[in-house]
Design a protein around this motif. Structure first.
Motif, PDB file in Angstrom:
ATOM      1  N   VAL A   1       0.839  -1.188   0.000  1.00 18.30           N
ATOM      2  CA  VAL A   1       0.000   0.000   0.000  1.00 18.30           C
ATOM      3  C   VAL A   1       0.886   1.253   0.000  1.00 18.30           C
ATOM      4  N   HIS A   2       0.546   2.200  -0.843  1.00 20.32           N
ATOM      5  CA  HIS A   2       1.294   3.451  -0.956  1.00 20.32           C
ATOM      6  C   HIS A   2       1.232   4.224   0.354  1.00 20.32           C
ATOM      7  N   VAL A   3       2.360   4.751   0.805  1.00 21.84           N
ATOM      8  CA  VAL A   3       2.378   5.585   2.003  1.00 21.84           C
ATOM      9  C   VAL A   3       2.287   7.046   1.596  1.00 21.84           C
ATOM     10  N   GLY A   4       1.420   7.784   2.287  1.00 23.45           N
ATOM     11  CA  GLY A   4       1.280   9.203   2.009  1.00 23.45           C
ATOM     12  C   GLY A   4       1.366  10.008   3.288  1.00 23.45           C
ATOM     13  N   ILE A   5       1.474  11.319   3.152  1.00 23.55           N
ATOM     14  CA  ILE A   5       1.578  12.185   4.318  1.00 23.55           C
ATOM     15  C   ILE A   5       0.313  12.123   5.168  1.00 23.55           C
ATOM     16  N   ASP A   6      -0.843  11.909   4.550  1.00 26.55           N
ATOM     17  CA  ASP A   6      -2.077  11.781   5.332  1.00 26.55           C
ATOM     18  C   ASP A   6      -1.993  10.612   6.311  1.00 26.55           C
ATOM     19  N   GLN A   7      -1.375   9.511   5.882  1.00 27.59           N
ATOM     20  CA  GLN A   7      -1.200   8.376   6.781  1.00 27.59           C
ATOM     21  C   GLN A   7      -0.366   8.774   7.993  1.00 27.59           C
ATOM     22  N   LEU A   8       0.652   9.578   7.772  1.00 27.84           N
ATOM     23  CA  LEU A   8       1.500  10.019   8.879  1.00 27.84           C
ATOM     24  C   LEU A   8       0.725  10.917   9.833  1.00 27.84           C
ATOM     25  N   GLY A   9      -0.192  11.720   9.298  1.00 27.64           N
ATOM     26  CA  GLY A   9      -1.043  12.532  10.166  1.00 27.64           C
ATOM     27  C   GLY A   9      -1.919  11.666  11.056  1.00 27.64           C
TER      28      GLY A   9
ATOM     29  N   ASP B   1      14.736   0.197   1.364  1.00 25.25           N
ATOM     30  CA  ASP B   1      13.371   0.012   0.875  1.00 25.25           C
ATOM     31  C   ASP B   1      12.417   1.016   1.519  1.00 25.25           C
ATOM     32  N   VAL B   2      12.716   1.448   2.749  1.00 24.26           N
ATOM     33  CA  VAL B   2      11.915   2.494   3.398  1.00 24.26           C
ATOM     34  C   VAL B   2      12.179   3.837   2.717  1.00 24.26           C
ATOM     35  N   VAL B   3      13.445   4.120   2.421  1.00 25.61           N
ATOM     36  CA  VAL B   3      13.787   5.335   1.675  1.00 25.61           C
ATOM     37  C   VAL B   3      12.971   5.391   0.393  1.00 25.61           C
ATOM     38  N   ALA B   4      12.929   4.269  -0.315  1.00 27.09           N
ATOM     39  CA  ALA B   4      12.254   4.226  -1.610  1.00 27.09           C
ATOM     40  C   ALA B   4      10.748   4.383  -1.487  1.00 27.09           C
ATOM     41  N   GLU B   5      10.143   3.741  -0.497  1.00 22.58           N
ATOM     42  CA  GLU B   5       8.681   3.766  -0.418  1.00 22.58           C
ATOM     43  C   GLU B   5       8.139   5.106   0.067  1.00 22.58           C
ATOM     44  N   PHE B   6       8.940   5.869   0.808  1.00 17.30           N
ATOM     45  CA  PHE B   6       8.471   7.168   1.300  1.00 17.30           C
ATOM     46  C   PHE B   6       8.685   8.289   0.287  1.00 17.30           C
ATOM     47  N   TYR B   7       9.686   8.167  -0.547  1.00 24.60           N
ATOM     48  CA  TYR B   7      10.094   9.295  -1.394  1.00 24.60           C
ATOM     49  C   TYR B   7       8.969   9.857  -2.264  1.00 24.60           C
ATOM     50  N   PRO B   8       8.145   9.039  -2.923  1.00 26.46           N
ATOM     51  CA  PRO B   8       7.095   9.608  -3.774  1.00 26.46           C
ATOM     52  C   PRO B   8       6.093  10.475  -3.021  1.00 26.46           C
ATOM     53  N   ALA B   9       5.938  10.270  -1.724  1.00 27.93           N
ATOM     54  CA  ALA B   9       4.952  11.032  -0.958  1.00 27.93           C
ATOM     55  C   ALA B   9       5.265  12.525  -0.948  1.00 27.93           C
ATOM     56  N   PHE B  10       6.526  12.890  -1.094  1.00 33.54           N
ATOM     57  CA  PHE B  10       6.893  14.295  -0.989  1.00 33.54           C
ATOM     58  C   PHE B  10       6.493  15.081  -2.234  1.00 33.54           C
ATOM     59  N   ALA B  11       6.595  14.458  -3.401  1.00 35.43           N
ATOM     60  CA  ALA B  11       6.162  15.130  -4.620  1.00 35.43           C
ATOM     61  C   ALA B  11       4.652  15.368  -4.599  1.00 35.43           C
ATOM     62  N   GLU B  12       3.920  14.480  -3.923  1.00 37.61           N
ATOM     63  CA  GLU B  12       2.462  14.585  -3.854  1.00 37.61           C
ATOM     64  C   GLU B  12       2.000  15.525  -2.734  1.00 37.61           C
ATOM     65  N   HIS B  13       2.871  15.798  -1.792  1.00 34.31           N
ATOM     66  CA  HIS B  13       2.479  16.572  -0.604  1.00 34.31           C
ATOM     67  C   HIS B  13       2.027  17.979  -0.967  1.00 34.31           C
ATOM     68  N   ASP B  14       0.841  18.341  -0.536  1.00 35.88           N
ATOM     69  CA  ASP B  14       0.326  19.705  -0.689  1.00 35.88           C
ATOM     70  C   ASP B  14      -0.682  19.950   0.424  1.00 35.88           C
ATOM     71  N   LYS B  15      -0.271  20.696   1.423  1.00 35.25           N
ATOM     72  CA  LYS B  15      -1.150  21.012   2.540  1.00 35.25           C
ATOM     73  C   LYS B  15      -1.274  22.523   2.743  1.00 35.25           C
ATOM     74  N   SER B  16      -1.121  23.272   1.666  1.00 31.99           N
ATOM     75  CA  SER B  16      -1.242  24.724   1.783  1.00 31.99           C
ATOM     76  C   SER B  16      -2.643  25.130   2.223  1.00 31.99           C
ATOM     77  N   ASN B  17      -3.650  24.340   1.844  1.00 38.22           N
ATOM     78  CA  ASN B  17      -5.019  24.674   2.239  1.00 38.22           C
ATOM     79  C   ASN B  17      -5.272  24.435   3.725  1.00 38.22           C
ATOM     80  N   ALA B  18      -4.386  23.678   4.380  1.00 37.28           N
ATOM     81  CA  ALA B  18      -4.552  23.418   5.813  1.00 37.28           C
ATOM     82  C   ALA B  18      -3.931  24.507   6.680  1.00 37.28           C
ATOM     83  N   LEU B  19      -3.089  25.352   6.109  1.00 33.93           N
ATOM     84  CA  LEU B  19      -2.364  26.337   6.905  1.00 33.93           C
ATOM     85  C   LEU B  19      -3.270  27.309   7.662  1.00 33.93           C
ATOM     86  N   PRO B  20      -4.416  27.724   7.110  1.00 33.33           N
ATOM     87  CA  PRO B  20      -5.274  28.629   7.894  1.00 33.33           C
ATOM     88  C   PRO B  20      -5.718  28.059   9.238  1.00 33.33           C
TER      89      PRO B  20
END
Length: 406
Positions: free
Chosen positions: A172-180, A312-331
């Protein structure tokens, strides 16, 4: 090796058929990705390999960094992954850290009850670390705040002492939302009540943004202050890592495929990392620090943190950063004190990304630390600790008379 020739070598290795032709160049990309960069000029090595190895071993034996421990605990993420955390409780007496006094200890009830009533839960400062690091990356800040304020330090999934992400082990793809959501599980287990101060470095700052985005009520009801250290709210795919345009384009073209291949050949790549430790040390230094006079023991500590992250952890996390966009959460952070801090020579999450966060949070304190790189909390610990201490005072987490220990 020039920057252009290094990039050409990487591109050639990536396109070559088979692991034998990729060799060390392919393995190097895994560690470069651990610093979120590739194709750099490595400083000239003027000491024999045996002497350098002995020096590393000596620093490992004598360096105190990462040795602080607290009361251990485990939280369970929504996919069943066990997340490791440690608590340092407030010292009720001498002002020295207890290393984690259990809530049910003799000091606990006296501290928590007043005339038969349960006293308010203390403020808890929760530290979230970055990509390819662990909770130990906050060593200096932990040492300074130990015993003064209740703190929680945790290891992100697949990092440090936390379990490998169970969902990721199943593909399963890991994303920043999962980390939240992981951070929410840690808060529920380690700090289920009372005000919170959230501190995040790099990926840890993104984790805090994802937490707020998914749990706005928690943000509104419990979060008293936030610190973003060397992080970004998005557009990480545009970072050039200090490379020329041609180099950046080459790296972006080959890196995703190379990382995927590296992750599938973890054992082979780990051997390559060990065999070329000097090369890795140069890359880590380049992308971790901005000044020339960093304590060698601190440099080696940073190496150990990054080296401990499996490829393998380095590899599986790396794509999540290109997808990361939480500018709408800053307010969601506008109603609490916010510290935004970055190094002016950060090549991984450049200070312009911190400035972009500050543009959305005009009341936040923005601190750009001179002569500092991505691991600013290790490179300039006094500056980071001082600004955090001031944030804790503004948030009411500690009295103004408290003094953080250096």
């Amino acid at each position: 090796m020039s920057e252009i020739s290094a990039v050409d070598a990487v591109a050639t290795a990536a396109s070559a058929a088979g692991w034998r032709r990729a060799g060390i160049a392919g393995a190097a990309i895994g560690v470069i990705a651990a610093g979120a960069a590739a194709g750099v000029a490595v400083e000239r090595l003027t000491v024999g390999r045996g002497m350098r190895k002995r020096a590393r071993l000596a620093l490992d034996a004598t360096g105190p960094y990462g040795s602080l421990r607290g009361l251990p605990g485990r939280a369970t993420a929504d996919d069943g992954t066990e997340l490791y955390y440690e608590i340092d409780e407030v010292d009720p007496g001498s002002g020295t850290g207890t290393g984690g006094t259990p809530p049910g200890s003799a000091a606990g009830p006296r501290r928590r009850r007043l005339f038969g009533r349960k006293a308010p839960a203390p403020v808890t400062v929760v530290f979230s670390h970055g990509y390819c690091l662990s909770q130990d990356s906050w060593h200096f800040q932990r040492a300074a705040l130990r015993g003064i304020v209740r703190t929680v330090h945790w290891d992100q999934r697949s990092h440090g002492r936390s379990e490998r992400g169970r969902a990721q082990a199943q593909g399963v793809h890991v994303g920043i939302d999962q980390l939240g959501r992981d951070l929410k599980a840690v808060i529920d287990a380690a700090a289920p009540e009372g005000p919170l101060v959230l501190v995040g470095h790099s990926m840890g700052g993104m984790t805090i943004m994802a937490l707020a985005d998914q749990y706005p009520a928690l943000m509104r009801d419990r979060v008293a202050a936030v610190a973003f250290v060397g992080t970004s709210s998005g557009k990480l795919g545009e970072v050039n890592f200090g490379l020329p345009v041609a180099g950046v384009n080459a790296v972006r073209r080959v890196l995703p495929g190379v990382l995927k291949a590296l992750g599938s050949q973890a054992e082979l790549v780990e051997r390559g990392r060990r065999a070329t430790a000097d090369l890795f040390a140069g890359l880590i230094k380049r992308y971790s620090f901005g000044s020339r006079d960093v304590d060698p023991a601190v440099e080696r500590f940073a190496e150990r943190l990054i080296e401990s992250t499996p490829i393998d952890v380095v590899a599986e996390f790396y794509p999540a950063f290109a997808e990361h966009d939480k500018s709408n959460a800053l307010p969601l952070f506008r109603d609490v004190p916010v510290l935004i801090l970055a190094g002016d020579k950060d090549l991984v999450t450049p200070s312009s990304h911190s400035e972009a966060i500050a543009d959305q949070l005009p009341d936040a304190e923005l601190v750009i630390v001179p002569d500092a790189g991505h691991l600013v909390m290790l490179e300039h610990p006094e500056t980071v600790t001082d600004r955090l201490a001031d944030l804790l005072v503004r948030a009411g987490a500690v009295p103004e008379s408290s003094e953080a220990r250096g």
